[in-house]
Structures are given as C-alpha cells and as structure tokens.
Design a protein around this motif. Structure first.
Motif, PDB file in Angstrom:
ATOM      1  N   VAL A 104       1.321  -0.965  -0.114  1.00  0.00           N
ATOM      2  CA  VAL A 104       0.194  -0.326  -0.113  1.00  0.00           C
ATOM      3  C   VAL A 104       1.112   1.421   0.003  1.00  0.00           C
ATOM      4  O   VAL A 104       0.098   2.172  -0.231  1.00  0.00           O
ATOM      5  CB  VAL A 104      -0.940  -0.407   1.329  1.00  0.00           C
ATOM      6  CG1 VAL A 104      -2.238   1.141   1.542  1.00  0.00           C
ATOM      7  CG2 VAL A 104      -2.254  -1.232   0.955  1.00  0.00           C
ATOM      8  N   THR A 108       1.236   4.077  -3.133  1.00  0.00           N
ATOM      9  CA  THR A 108       0.862   5.559  -2.702  1.00  0.00           C
ATOM     10  C   THR A 108       2.098   6.428  -3.220  1.00  0.00           C
ATOM     11  O   THR A 108       1.896   7.484  -4.130  1.00  0.00           O
ATOM     12  CB  THR A 108       1.185   5.655  -1.241  1.00  0.00           C
ATOM     13  OG1 THR A 108      -0.031   4.745  -0.705  1.00  0.00           O
ATOM     14  CG2 THR A 108       0.486   7.327  -0.744  1.00  0.00           C
ATOM     15  N   TRP A 185      -4.076   3.998  -7.837  1.00  0.00           N
ATOM     16  CA  TRP A 185      -4.968   4.490  -6.210  1.00  0.00           C
ATOM     17  C   TRP A 185      -5.865   3.150  -6.095  1.00  0.00           C
ATOM     18  O   TRP A 185      -5.923   2.824  -4.969  1.00  0.00           O
ATOM     19  CB  TRP A 185      -5.433   5.385  -6.646  1.00  0.00           C
ATOM     20  CG  TRP A 185      -4.998   6.733  -5.653  1.00  0.00           C
ATOM     21  CD1 TRP A 185      -4.036   7.641  -7.284  1.00  0.00           C
ATOM     22  CD2 TRP A 185      -4.648   7.219  -5.039  1.00  0.00           C
ATOM     23  NE1 TRP A 185      -3.891   8.452  -6.825  1.00  0.00           N
ATOM     24  CE2 TRP A 185      -3.413   8.321  -5.866  1.00  0.00           C
ATOM     25  CE3 TRP A 185      -4.271   7.133  -4.033  1.00  0.00           C
ATOM     26  CZ2 TRP A 185      -2.684   8.679  -4.242  1.00  0.00           C
ATOM     27  CZ3 TRP A 185      -2.726   7.131  -2.986  1.00  0.00           C
ATOM     28  CH2 TRP A 185      -2.719   8.624  -3.064  1.00  0.00           C
ATOM     29  N   GLY A 189      -6.034   0.488  -2.842  1.00  0.00           N
ATOM     30  CA  GLY A 189      -6.759   0.567  -2.426  1.00  0.00           C
ATOM     31  C   GLY A 189      -7.217  -0.904  -1.918  1.00  0.00           C
ATOM     32  O   GLY A 189      -7.718  -1.583  -0.504  1.00  0.00           O
TER      33      GLY A 189
END
Length: 479
Positions: A104, A108, A185, A189
C-alpha cells in the motif's frame, strides 16, 4: 518413518489447537484469504497494457519502462522465500499484514510520483504482495480442517484468474478516464481493504517454527537471486555475452556455491534444503519452474499476436483493450475450474491433477500452433492454457503441504513460488529473444513474423510436456 514425517507428526499435534472449528468462520477465512489471489494478479497486470503510455508520460525509453514490470517481479521473487521463513518463525498473518503495508505504501508512492525513479520505487515495494499467496496457503493449512484444505487452496489459485481476467481490460478503462495515477490508487485501495479483512476475519496461527532467522543466508540468497534473475530477465537487452550479463551470472553462481553448503551445515537454515529435495517437493518445484515458463509464455505471446496489424498477413489488429478482453475467457475458466480441481485432488490425488493440468497446457499450445492466429483460435487456446494452469497451480501447494513439516509450510511454498518466478522470468527472456529473431515491418511498425510466434508455441508445449514427465516420476512408498 522419514525425518519429515516425524517432524510433521509432532508439529501436527501443536497445530490442532490452531484449527478453527466453526464452519462459518472457516468459510469466512477462506473467502478472505482468497482475495490475495486477486491482489497479486492485479498489481502484476494493471500496468502491462499501458507500458507504452508510461514511456511517454515519464519521458523514458520503452526499454527503461519495462523496469515497471521487471522490478516488481524481481522483488517478489527475492522477497517470497525470506517472507516465508519469517512467517514460519513469527506468524503468518503478521507477515501478510506487513507485506500489505509495504504494498500500500508503494502504491501511494507510485500514485503520487511524477518521475520514473519514484514510480519504479513504488513498483519495487508493490512486489512484496507476491509473497501473499504462498503465505496465505500456509495459513490455510494451520486454520482449516484437512478435509477443507484442497478446496480452499484451489479457490485461492482460482482467484488469480479473477485478477488476471479483469486486470488488463480494467487498466485500459481506468487509464482512459482517470489517468495512470489512478491505477496505483486502485491497487493500494484493494490492498488496504484486504488488510482490514485480515484483521477482522482471520486469526493468527499458533504454529511456529523453532530457531532463529538466518540473516547471513538471507543476504546471500538475495544477492544470488537478484543477480541471476537480472541476467535472465535483462540478458536479451544487455546482450547475453555482455560484461553486465556475465558478471551477474558469475556473482550469482559464486554466491550460491557458498550458500548451499552453508545452509546444509547450520542448525537453523533459511531454507531446509534436505526437505526441499524430498521427491514430492522436488517434483512440485521443478514443475513450478516449467509451468511458470509455459504460463507466462502464453500471456506474453497472445496479446502481441492479437495486436499485430492486419497488414502483417496474420494479425487481427485488435486494440490493447480488445486484446485484454480476449483474455477474459481464460480468467473465467480458471475460476470455474477451481472447485473441479479440488474434487479431482481429493479423489485422485494432487499429482494426477498436476499431470492433467500440464497435459491441457500442452494441448492448448499445440492447438494454437496448428490452427493459426485467428481471434477465435488464440482466445480458445489461451483459455485452455489458463485452465491447465488453474489445475496445476492448485495441485502444487497440496503436494508440498502433504510432504513437509507443518512448521515449514510457508518457507516451502515460498520456494515453490520463487521457482515459478524463475520460470516466468526465463519465459520473458526467451520470448523476447525468439520474437526478435524474426521480424517484418508493416505500416511503419516492426512486428514478429508468424513463424516466430509458432516457434514460441512449440517451446511452450515442450515445457508443459517436460512437466508431465517430471510429475510422473515415481514417488517413494511411505514407511
């Protein structure tokens, strides 16, 4: 009784306390861990269809842009056996959460990045997600009743088909409407959602391996794998006789020559090489490399062939999105075959399922080589190959989990995943070399000839037939 069986017998008694008894809880665990296949497939496939667009957006050459794929595969291949050993020592769910956190964070960084070095750094971090699948399979062994394990492993393998099925067409849609930043993204997510599900729905396993983490062995294995995989994946671009390629091979081979005897000598090795040469494990690992090669070769060739211009004399000239859509039947077939694979494994054994899967892969390649490059033929043969892959991927972890001590399951599955990555990287190098060896130029575009594609299909069929031969080797009788 063998040393592995003695160890497994003692470990199994400890593991019994970890088994979740409630059927509803077991179903929730299986459903949650099955999402890992989707996550792994998505982060591998989402960038592939729009690599040429990344080249323009980030101002780098197409050769440099390929590092957005290579960096992730390299990281996953190197990290997986290390994460597997740490999972056996410290906790499997904990290491899955750590991998998701790194993924994650990498998503990002890539989503916010404006330059190639920043984006490729994010892709390196995303590669840790590749370790999720073998560790998740090992966690299933600890938490589920044995009767449910085969079906759960097959379902996890099938969910990779879901990610593959939607990954490439989804990439085109997201890029067209939201831009390339949105791709990262989305993967971030999905990873965050899986981490939350793991915390809520999946308990930590109480099974632990004894001993300490082999830090020196980990550093040496990292050096060896990185240099050898770099040579395999980039040798075609650098030149197989170039100093960079030969230097990588020399460093990797020399490091392995020191690492192997060291691992056999120390009390707490990073990888128990004696367990790795148990015949069921060895068969599964060799088949992982061969079928990883065959699996990637299909995806590598199919989309290129479908996008070849009509003027080439063989290509249908599909768009990137349409070529991705043509791969969807294969992904759907992987999902459909998951329960069939589980039933076949329960009734006939994992080795029979593995052999049938490899035969189906070989038949798919022969079909494509003989019938020609129409959209229907390419889609049908690619679906057959995906179906065979679904059967084989579900069978290999079962072979391993039946043969190794329970406190080494994550490590053993990690090595199996590593060897599949070696096959994948080798397929990429072989594919690039074969397709570049025979080309033609039409409408200002250089494309491989039909004979180059046909050669690739026979190579893929040969790899699958070799896997059949290996899987049919006799197993020693249990004592």
């Amino acid at each position: 009784m063998s040393r592995a069986e003695v160890t497994d017998s003692g470990a199994s008694a400890a593991a019994a306390k970890a088994v979740v008894r409630s059927p509803g809880s077991q179903r929730l665990i299986v459903a949650t861990l099955s999402v890992t296949g989707v996550v792994v497939a998505l982060q591998q496939t989402l960038v592939v269809p729009i690599l040429p667009d990344f080249s323009v957006a980030l101002g780098v050459s197409p050769t440099t842009t390929s590092w957005l794929v290579t960096a992730t595969l390299l990281t996953g291949a190197v990290a997986t056996p290390l994460i597997g050993r740490l999972a056996d020592l410290t906790g499997k769910r904990a290491m899955m959460l750590l991998c998701l956190a790194v993924m994650v964070a990498g998503s990002t960084i890539a989503a916010l990045g404006q330059t190639f070095p920043v984006v490729v750094t994010g892709r390196v971090m995303q590669g840790f997600a590749i370790a999720l699948l073998p560790v998740g399979i090992s966690l299933l062994r600890d938490l589920l009743e044995p009767a449910r394990l085969g079906g759960a492993v097959a379902l996890m393998s099938g969910t990779m088909g879901i990610g593959s099925m939607f990954g490439m067409p989804m990439a085109g849609v997201i890029y067209a409407h939201l831009g390339w930043h949105a791709l990262f993204w989305v993967t971030g997510g999905v990873g965050l959602a899986l981490a939350i599900l793991l915390v809520v729905a999946v308990p930590e396993s109480s099974v632990r391996a004894r001993g300490r983490f082999d830090h020196v062995g980990a550093v040496m294995l990292t050096i060896a794998l990185t240099t050898l995989l770099l040579a395999i994946s980039k040798g075609g671009q650098w030149g197989w006789g170039s100093p960079a390629t030969l230097g990588c091979v020399a460093v990797g081979a020399a490091t392995l020559a020191v690492w192997v005897p060291m691992e056999l000598r120390i009390p707490d090795p990073l990888v128990d090489l004696r367990t790795s040469v148990l015949r069921p494990v060895l068969i599964s690992n060799v088949c992982a490399a061969l079928l990883g090669f065959a699996m990637f070769l299909s995806a590598y060739t199919a989309t290129q062939e479908l996008q070849a211009p009509v003027e080439s004399g063989y290509g249908p000239g599909l768009s990137e999105a349409a070529a991705g859509m043509a791969m969807m039947p294969g992904g759907l077939l992987m999902v459909v075959l998951a329960p069939l694979s589980a039933r076949m494994t329960r009734r006939r054994g994992a080795r029979v399922t593995l052999v049938i899967g490899a035969i189906v892969i070989a038949a798919g390649y022969v079909l494509r080589a003989v019938l020609g490059p129409s959209v229907v033929n390419v889609t049908t043969s690619a679906a057959m190959i995906s179906g065979g892959v679904a059967l084989a991927l579900a069978a290999m972890p079962v072979l391993i989990t039946e043969a190794v001590p329970i406190d080494q399951t994550a490590t053993a599955n990690g090595v199996n995943s590593l060897l599949r990555s070696v096959g994948t990287s080798t397929a990429s190098a072989v594919g690039a070399a074969v397709l570049a060896s025979s080309t033609l130029t039409v409408v200002g575009v250089t494309v491989p000839t039909l004979s180059a594609f046909t050669t690739m299909y026979w190579i893929g069929a040969a790899a699958a037939v070799a896997a059949v031969a290996v899987a049919l080797l006799p197993l020693p009788a249990r004592t």
